[in-house]
Enzyme design. Structure first.
Site, short mmCIF file in Angstrom:
data_model
loop_
_atom_site.label_atom_id
_atom_site.label_comp_id
_atom_site.label_asym_id
_atom_site.label_seq_id
_atom_site.Cartn_x
_atom_site.Cartn_y
_atom_site.Cartn_z
N LYS A 32 47.96 6.19 30.86
CA LYS A 32 48.06 5.55 29.56
C LYS A 32 47.94 6.64 28.51
O LYS A 32 46.86 7.05 28.12
CB LYS A 32 46.93 4.52 29.39
CG LYS A 32 47.23 3.37 28.44
CD LYS A 32 47.43 3.74 27.00
CE LYS A 32 46.20 4.22 26.28
NZ LYS A 32 46.55 4.60 24.84
N GLU A 113 35.31 13.11 28.87
CA GLU A 113 35.07 14.25 27.98
C GLU A 113 35.30 13.70 26.57
O GLU A 113 36.39 13.29 26.23
CB GLU A 113 36.02 15.40 28.31
CG GLU A 113 35.60 16.72 27.71
CD GLU A 113 36.00 16.87 26.25
OE1 GLU A 113 35.12 16.67 25.38
OE2 GLU A 113 37.16 17.17 25.99
N CYS A 147 38.26 19.46 20.73
CA CYS A 147 36.88 19.06 20.99
C CYS A 147 35.96 20.27 21.04
O CYS A 147 34.76 20.14 20.83
CB CYS A 147 36.80 18.28 22.30
SG CYS A 147 37.52 19.13 23.72
N GLU A 242 31.43 14.69 14.19
CA GLU A 242 32.68 15.35 14.54
C GLU A 242 33.76 14.96 13.54
O GLU A 242 34.05 13.77 13.35
CB GLU A 242 33.11 14.97 15.96
CG GLU A 242 34.33 15.74 16.42
CD GLU A 242 34.72 15.42 17.86
OE1 GLU A 242 35.12 16.35 18.58
OE2 GLU A 242 34.64 14.24 18.26
#
Length: 341
Positions: A32, A113, A147, A242
């Site tokens: 996906k 993650e 990230c 973040e």
């Protein structure tokens, strides 16, 4: 059957690693892709079919996560979910996977993650030129849309001013333009990211001192100036949350131990970097800087496959160590067989 949900920012590299790891361990997968990058995933699936992978081993399932994500994760035949993306989505997947659906005969495994709030720490003994270059590279490479991006710079007070000055100079020297012409700074991914990043810049202006950037950038696209905000408190939002964009927060540490405390003052724990010439400080950091990937005298982005198995602590995910040998075990089930003669 596993569900592979890769991110948009490395639409081929991470997709290939996540998918092939599950397949070589003996699984079939539903891929996906992230909504902004479905075509690359489609071409990858086509390529795998061309090289002889049997039909049905990889199944391409594009669509919005809000439309099909919960169905795929919650299905009783789903054995595992391999996900790379935001903390919020990862936690939602983990919560949904923990619920047992009618007909489900296993506990689903989640390999996740989920991002980071990574930092470059600069000790008083560091090479300030190298450290400054690494801070800029870590913060603004791919517009901070990694990230592992170094969105925090934590600098010893004795070298704070000189490092900040160098970072400002190097940041202002970055030239923006079209990615296909390999400019140092390109656009961010879409309107939603553009708006979110600009909002964080306004927050940052109230939490510190704007010393570079801080505005929209010229260009036909979602261009934002690489932004540096100095004198930021360790508990400020731009030091904690973040942003996933070209925004760097600078914090001053009273001493090396204080720098490590600031580094650890986050819910994330993905990557980190320490610049120092003190071997004792490296040994201290090995034990006390809490991140899945820690680098000494090197930027905190750009993990090398086969050399730097990748994955982080805390809200950065399940510390899956992609690219390492142990990673394959996450997609297998151990079984002991014995026979008595």
């Amino acid at each position: 059957v596993g569900i592979v949900i890769p991110p948009w920012n490395f639409p081929l590299a991470i997709l290939v690693g996540m998918t092939t790891a599950a397949i070589v361990a003996g699984n079939t997968v539903l891929v996906k892709p992230a909504s902004p990058s479905p075509v690359i995933a489609a071409k990858f699936v086509e390529l795998m079919e061309q090289v002889g992978l049997p039909a049905g081993v990889i199944n391409y399932v594009p669509g919005k996560g809000s439309d099909i994500g919960d169905y795929l994760v919650g299905h009783p035949k789903t054995r595992f979910i391999s996900f790379t993306g935001s903390k919020e989505t990862g936690l939602h997947i983990n919560e949904l996977a923990a619920k047992t659906a009618p007909g489900q005969i296993w506990i689903k495994r989640v390999v996740a993650e989920m991002g980071g709030k990574d930092a470059v720490v600069v000790d008083a003994s560091a090479d300030v030129e190298q450290a400054s270059t690494a801070i800029v590279q870590s913060a603004f490479g791919f517009q901070g849309q990694k990230c592992s991006a170094g969105s925090r710079a934590i600098v010893h007070k004795d070298v704070y001013d000189v490092v900040l000055t160098k970072v400002i100079e190097k940041t202002k020297a970055l030239v923006g333009g079209s990615p296909d012409q390999n400019f140092a700074v390109g656009p961010v991914v879409d309107q939603s990211a553009y708006d979110k990043i600009l909002e964080y810049i306004e927050i940052g202006k109230n939490e510190g001192r704007l010393v570079a950037g801080g505005e929209k950038a010229a260009g036909n696209g979602y261009f934002i100036q690489p932004t540096v905000i100095a004198d930021v408190a360790e508990d400020a939002r731009i030091m904690q949350e973040e942003i996933f964009g070209p925004v760097l927060a600078f914090a001053k540490a009273e001493n090396f131990e204080h720098a490590v405390e600031i580094f650890n003052n986050t819910e994330y724990g993905l990557t980190g970097s320490l610049y120092s010439a003190d071997r004792a400080h490296f040994e201290y950091a090995e034990k006390r800087m809490h991140s899945g990937n820690l680098y000494f005298n090197r930027k905190c982005t750009g993990a090398l496959v086969g050399v730097h198995p990748f994955g982080g602590f805390n809200m950065s995910g399940t510390d899956s160590k992609a690219g390492g040998r142990d990673y394959l075990l996450l997609f297998s089930q151990a079984k002991a067989v014995s026979e008595q003669f």
